[in-house]
Design an enzyme around this catalytic site. Structure first.
Site, PDB file in Angstrom:
ATOM      1  N   LYS A  56      27.491  49.197  51.082  1.00 18.85           N
ATOM      2  CA  LYS A  56      27.523  50.410  51.914  1.00 18.85           C
ATOM      3  C   LYS A  56      26.214  51.213  51.959  1.00 18.85           C
ATOM      4  CE  LYS A  56      32.370  51.020  52.817  1.00 18.85           C
ATOM      5  NZ  LYS A  56      33.313  50.273  52.000  1.00 18.85           N
ATOM      6  N   PHE A  90      40.618  48.441  46.993  1.00 24.15           N
ATOM      7  CA  PHE A  90      40.076  47.761  48.170  1.00 24.15           C
ATOM      8  C   PHE A  90      38.780  47.072  47.779  1.00 24.15           C
ATOM      9  CE2 PHE A  90      37.561  47.195  51.983  1.00 24.15           C
ATOM     10  CZ  PHE A  90      38.485  46.589  52.829  1.00 24.15           C
ATOM     11  N   ASP A 116      33.501  47.964  40.976  1.00 25.03           N
ATOM     12  CA  ASP A 116      33.166  47.923  42.406  1.00 25.03           C
ATOM     13  C   ASP A 116      32.667  49.308  42.822  1.00 25.03           C
ATOM     14  OD1 ASP A 116      33.052  47.889  45.153  1.00 25.03           O
ATOM     15  OD2 ASP A 116      35.004  46.928  45.440  1.00 25.03           O
TER      16      ASP A 116
HETATM   17  C1  LIG Z   1      33.955  48.966  51.961  1.00 32.15           C
HETATM   18  C2  LIG Z   1      34.287  48.423  50.633  1.00 32.15           C
HETATM   19  C3  LIG Z   1      34.246  47.039  50.381  1.00 32.15           C
HETATM   20  C4  LIG Z   1      33.989  46.015  51.455  1.00 32.15           C
HETATM   21  O1  LIG Z   1      32.730  46.140  52.014  1.00 32.15           O
HETATM   22  P1  LIG Z   1      32.366  45.340  53.359  1.00 32.15           P
HETATM   23  O2  LIG Z   1      30.896  45.587  53.514  1.00 32.15           O
HETATM   24  O3  LIG Z   1      33.179  45.905  54.456  1.00 32.15           O
HETATM   25  O4  LIG Z   1      32.679  43.914  53.114  1.00 32.15           O
HETATM   26  C5  LIG Z   1      34.483  46.613  49.088  1.00 32.15           C
HETATM   27  N1  LIG Z   1      34.760  47.483  48.102  1.00 32.15           N
HETATM   28  C6  LIG Z   1      34.819  48.807  48.310  1.00 32.15           C
HETATM   29  C7  LIG Z   1      35.110  49.722  47.170  1.00 32.15           C
HETATM   30  C8  LIG Z   1      34.602  49.322  49.583  1.00 32.15           C
HETATM   31  O5  LIG Z   1      34.694  50.641  49.790  1.00 32.15           O
END
Ligand SMILES: *Cc1c(COP(=O)(O)O)cnc(C)c1O
Length: 401
Positions: free
Chosen positions: A243, A127, A214
């Site tokens: 986050k 994700f 990520d």
């Molecule tokens: C939540 C998340 C995203 C996206 O973040 P947003 O602030 O909602 O755009 C991207 N990568 C990972 C691993 C995430 O957990």
């Protein structure tokens, strides 16, 4: 009828106030927060020092523009470089934007190497966000469906499978980078084997690819180190964050090192809000407090405690597939879809999440104590065992329901 667009299946509760690991709804009912706003509020709610820093900054200066110098941005970049070993930072406002920056860096890098159509290796169940490029990088049909045509330039392989990446390296000369979560969050708290990152690094070195990690969810102390890669001894070239970075103030960051650090030139990328004084003050305070209160040590201690207790109490029982995670990023995979547990826990005053249908996910604040952990387990374990009892005896459950 609501004038808010219908993009979320929201639970029927609204919170009015928070303190530490607790939230109060509009009727005054109290909830134990084991989600921290999806790994955002690492310091818990209304942390006094965090609140004081924000109050002072709001009264001083909220926003100027990246047309001008922003000393707090410089200071935050210095801090992030120091704790990560990375060289420099682009500031934005969210996780998907941090990943967009990473994708743009990879493409610039590729074009610099004269690769005409640079591609990025991405993982199944990954994700990376919901912009058009990041949903294309995401490994979930649910996230992509209806938004075709997807952005080109992504090659998907199974997670935690080095052979699959090697096969791509042999077959596809257009690849210039790998984008991966060390612990897949939305994809089910999936953990890779210990040498996965080292293996990816070797492939990246051999083919001059960028290693892009990520850490939007796994970063900022959640796994017991500032960043999940720091458990491995292997560092990335590019690292998107968001986050937990601002403890609830929207801020994202894309960190880079080595060849990736000098790619962006003025005009290549930008953001109106990115790294404004208020967001940077929030992130600096978050870093200070995580350090001062030794919250990463706490994440290890309490996370290990929760996983050990879960293993002891429900580890062996039928219907529980696996208990996994690192620090305060915890997943309990069941055999059956268990979304109903979220509402049942909510009724009992506990906030949890279920992802990919059958994985109970816990992302408590980094301040979560063993006492709160005990309360969480005392609610969650009976809910799970009752759920599994009903699964194995559906008729009996129907009769007593
Ligand atoms: C939540 C998340 C995203 C996206 O973040 P947003 O602030 O909602 O755009 C991207 N990568 C990972 C691993 C995430 O957990």
């Amino acid at each position: 009828m609501s004038h808010v667009m219908n993009t979320y299946a929201r639970l029927p509760v609204a919170f009015e106030r928070g303190e530490g690991c607790w939230l109060w709804d509009t009727s005054g009912k109290r909830y134990l927060d084991a989600m921290a706003g999806v790994a955002v509020c690492g310091l818990g709610h209304s942390h006094p020092k965090f609140v004081a820093v924000l109050r002072a900054q709001v009264g001083r200066l909220v926003h100027t523009s990246n047309l001008y110098q922003i000393p707090l941005q410089e200071k935050l970049a210095d801090r992030l470089a120091a704790i990560s070993g990375m060289e420099n930072v682009f500031f934005c406002n969210s996780g998907c934007e941090a990943n967009e920056a990473a994708i743009k860096l990879a493409r610039l890098y590729g074009h610099k190497k004269n690769v005409e159509a640079p591609a990025i290796v991405v993982m199944e169940k990954a994700f990376h966000g919901r912009t058009i490029a990041t949903l294309s990088a995401t490994g979930s049909r649910k996230v992509q469906a209806g938004f075709e045509p997807l952005v080109a330039g992504f090659v998907r392989v199974p997670f935690d499978d080095l052979e699959a990446v090697r096969r791509v390296a042999e077959a596809n000369r257009s690849v210039v980078a790998v984008l991966v979560e060390l612990l897949q969050g939305e994809g089910g708290v999936n953990v890779c084997h210990d040498d996965y990152l080292k293996g990816l690094r070797e492939i990246c070195e051999a083919h001059e690819w960028l290693l892009m990690l990520d850490e939007v969810q796994s970063g900022m102390g959640r796994t017991g180190k500032w960043f999940a890669f720091q458990h491995t001894g292997v560092a990335p070239d590019v690292m998107p964050l968001a986050k937990g970075l601002g403890n609830g103030l929207p801020i994202g960051a894309c960190l880079a090192a080595g060849a990736a650090a000098q790619l962006f030139k003025p005009g290549n990328h930008g953001s109106t809000f990115g790294g404004n004084p208020l967001a940077c003050a929030a992130a600096l305070a978050t870093l200070d407090i995580i350090e001062e209160e030794r919250l990463m040590d706490n994440a290890v201690k309490v996370g290990d405690f929760i996983r050990a207790e879960l293993a002891r109490q429900i580890g062996g029982i039928k219907g529980v597939r696996e208990i996994r995670g690192k620090g305060l990023m915890i997943g309990i995979e069941l055999e059956a879809a268990c979304g109903e547990l979220v509402q049942q826990a909510l009724d009992r005053g506990v906030l949890i999440n279920v992802t990919v249908d059958n994985v109970v996910r816990l992302l408590p604040p980094l301040t979560f104590g063993t006492e709160e952990a005990g309360l969480l387990l005392a609610t969650l374990v009976p809910l799970i065992t009752r759920f599994l009892d009903r699964q194995s005896a559906p008729q009996a459950a129907a009769q007593t329901a």
